[in-house]
Enzyme design. Structure first.
Site, PDB file in Angstrom:
ATOM      1  N   HIS A  38      -1.403 -61.925 -71.454  1.00 54.29           N
ATOM      2  CA  HIS A  38      -1.935 -63.211 -70.985  1.00 54.29           C
ATOM      3  C   HIS A  38      -0.819 -64.254 -70.887  1.00 54.29           C
ATOM      4  O   HIS A  38      -0.740 -65.014 -69.922  1.00 54.29           O
ATOM      5  CB  HIS A  38      -2.983 -63.750 -71.973  1.00 54.29           C
ATOM      6  CG  HIS A  38      -4.213 -62.903 -72.117  1.00 54.29           C
ATOM      7  ND1 HIS A  38      -4.557 -62.283 -73.290  1.00 54.29           N
ATOM      8  CD2 HIS A  38      -5.195 -62.587 -71.236  1.00 54.29           C
ATOM      9  CE1 HIS A  38      -5.694 -61.635 -73.139  1.00 54.29           C
ATOM     10  NE2 HIS A  38      -6.102 -61.788 -71.899  1.00 54.29           N
ATOM     11  N   SER A 187      -6.933 -57.215 -75.455  1.00 51.12           N
ATOM     12  CA  SER A 187      -7.671 -57.861 -76.545  1.00 51.12           C
ATOM     13  C   SER A 187      -8.449 -56.811 -77.319  1.00 51.12           C
ATOM     14  O   SER A 187      -8.671 -56.941 -78.525  1.00 51.12           O
ATOM     15  CB  SER A 187      -8.629 -58.910 -75.991  1.00 51.12           C
ATOM     16  OG  SER A 187      -7.937 -59.789 -75.139  1.00 51.12           O
TER      17      SER A 187
HETATM   18  P1  AMP Z   1      -8.824 -60.413 -69.941  1.00 52.12           P
HETATM   19  O1  AMP Z   1      -8.750 -61.584 -70.855  1.00 52.12           O
HETATM   20  O2  AMP Z   1      -8.618 -59.101 -70.622  1.00 52.12           O
HETATM   21  O3  AMP Z   1     -10.025 -60.457 -69.035  1.00 52.12           O
HETATM   22  O4  AMP Z   1      -7.564 -60.528 -68.969  1.00 52.12           O
HETATM   23  C1  AMP Z   1      -7.250 -61.722 -68.297  1.00 52.12           C
HETATM   24  C2  AMP Z   1      -6.116 -61.439 -67.344  1.00 52.12           C
HETATM   25  O5  AMP Z   1      -4.995 -60.953 -68.069  1.00 52.12           O
HETATM   26  C3  AMP Z   1      -6.464 -60.368 -66.279  1.00 52.12           C
HETATM   27  O6  AMP Z   1      -5.864 -60.718 -65.044  1.00 52.12           O
HETATM   28  C4  AMP Z   1      -5.823 -59.134 -66.851  1.00 52.12           C
HETATM   29  O7  AMP Z   1      -5.485 -58.171 -65.879  1.00 52.12           O
HETATM   30  C5  AMP Z   1      -4.575 -59.727 -67.492  1.00 52.12           C
HETATM   31  N1  AMP Z   1      -4.057 -58.819 -68.518  1.00 52.12           N
HETATM   32  C6  AMP Z   1      -4.739 -58.269 -69.557  1.00 52.12           C
HETATM   33  N2  AMP Z   1      -3.926 -57.452 -70.257  1.00 52.12           N
HETATM   34  C7  AMP Z   1      -2.715 -57.483 -69.648  1.00 52.12           C
HETATM   35  C8  AMP Z   1      -1.469 -56.842 -69.891  1.00 52.12           C
HETATM   36  N3  AMP Z   1      -1.276 -56.007 -70.907  1.00 52.12           N
HETATM   37  N4  AMP Z   1      -0.442 -57.117 -69.049  1.00 52.12           N
HETATM   38  C9  AMP Z   1      -0.599 -57.967 -68.003  1.00 52.12           C
HETATM   39  N5  AMP Z   1      -1.747 -58.599 -67.729  1.00 52.12           N
HETATM   40  C10 AMP Z   1      -2.799 -58.368 -68.529  1.00 52.12           C
END
Ligand code: AMP
Length: 302
Positions: A38, A187
């Site tokens: 993030h 997460s």
């Molecule tokens: P989330 O909070 O998991 O819904 O993710 C929010 C954003 O962060 C989304 O665009 C995900 O693809 C990105 N994201 C989550 N994990 C990663 C990671 N390990 N590397 C890069 N982007 C991530």
């Protein structure tokens, strides 16, 4: 100073003020419980845009009954501190009732790009994702929005939604950020017991081994290459390595997300997407690889 905004009204007023100053707006939508994946998205937006908005919203309509909506990790204090030290000035954290007031009924229907992989395992998931992202885009009106390759199918579905619905936002792809041992940051990694955490990097290893096999097979024009067998080998590796089950491990086109069922279909693809979802204990982890097939190598024997 970081400002926490909880109402749509205040978000819109703040954005109007920023736009009057002539600044561009970058946007990073998230479900919170931040990790370095993030943070990288936030830093990139801060670097490339006049002001950056980060949203935290655990979107109920993208979870199916029986999934982890209730226990999804949440820690606004920790997230606020992390975002502030990354340089974020605006956090948008609406309540569910603010985003979906009584009587809310509209859904965006994601198309065929959403039908396979996570879309097949989680019916309605991408409709929920598209609906919330469209709402957030309408509230924040960003010039650029940053998404991680970690959720590659989601990224492609959102790119298509933005194109199909003439949204003015530019979708920016960001590389997957990983732990030192290769595990993609998520997460949901916080659900893992110490033993499960130790075993979890096998998901990335399985994808990498499959990728290496595909690239090597490309070198001999996929002669005698059997995708199904190669996939089965890596599924067996995962279950032997502590995964309880493999939801899917599939090879597809990185552009159309159409699955490659045999070597012929694979050889016609410029970009390859290996997609995986697997269970370790009760936790479902996803990961992927997106890579080009080096046509020079493929044609070397002609
Ligand atoms: P989330 O909070 O998991 O819904 O993710 C929010 C954003 O962060 C989304 O665009 C995900 O693809 C990105 N994201 C989550 N994990 C990663 C990671 N390990 N590397 C890069 N982007 C991530």
């Amino acid at each position: 100073m970081i400002k926490i905004i909880t109402t749509i009204h205040e978000a819109v007023e703040t954005i109007n003020h920023i736009k009057k100053l002539g600044l561009s707006v970058g946007f990073v939508p998230t479900m919170g419980y931040f990790h370095d994946g993030h943070i990288e998205l936030m830093k990139r937006s801060i670097k490339e845009c006049g002001e950056t908005f980060v949203s935290i919203f655990v979107n109920p309509i993208q979870f199916s009954p029986g999934e982890d909506l209730a226990r999804y990790p949440r820690d606004l204090e920790r997230d606020t501190a992390m975002a502030a030290s990354a340089g974020v000035k605006y956090l948008f954290c609406p309540e569910v009732s603010e985003m979906y007031p009584e009587g809310f009924q509209t859904r965006i229907s994601a198309g065929p790009l959403a039908s396979n992989f996570c879309g097949a395992s989680r019916p309605g998931h991408f409709d929920g994702v598209c609906t919330v992202v469209a709402k957030l885009f309408n509230i924040i009106t960003p010039d650029r929005a940053y998404f991680g390759m970690k959720d590659y199918q989601q990224l492609v579905v959102i790119e298509k939604m933005a194109e199909d619905l003439n949204m003015k936002v530019k979708i920016i792809r960001c590389e997957t950020v990983r732990e030192k041992d290769g595990l993609a940051m998520s997460s949901r990694n916080s659900y893992l017991s110490p033993e499960e955490r130790k075993a979890a990097p096998a998901l990335k290893s399985a994808i990498e081994k499959l990728k290496e096999e595909i690239i090597a097979a490309g070198g001999s024009k996929f002669k005698d290459f059997n995708i199904e067998k190669a996939v089965e080998r890596q599924k067996a590796f995962l279950t032997a390595g502590g995964f309880k089950g493999v939801d899917y491990l599939k090879v597809a086109s990185a552009d159309t997300l159409k699955e490659a069922k045999n070597a012929g279909e694979l050889s016609s693809m410029a970009g390859v997407f290996i997609a995986a979802a697997a269970f370790i204990g009760k936790t479902r982890l996803i990961d992927n690889a997106v890579f080009g097939l080096d046509k020079k190598t493929v044609n070397a024997h002609e």
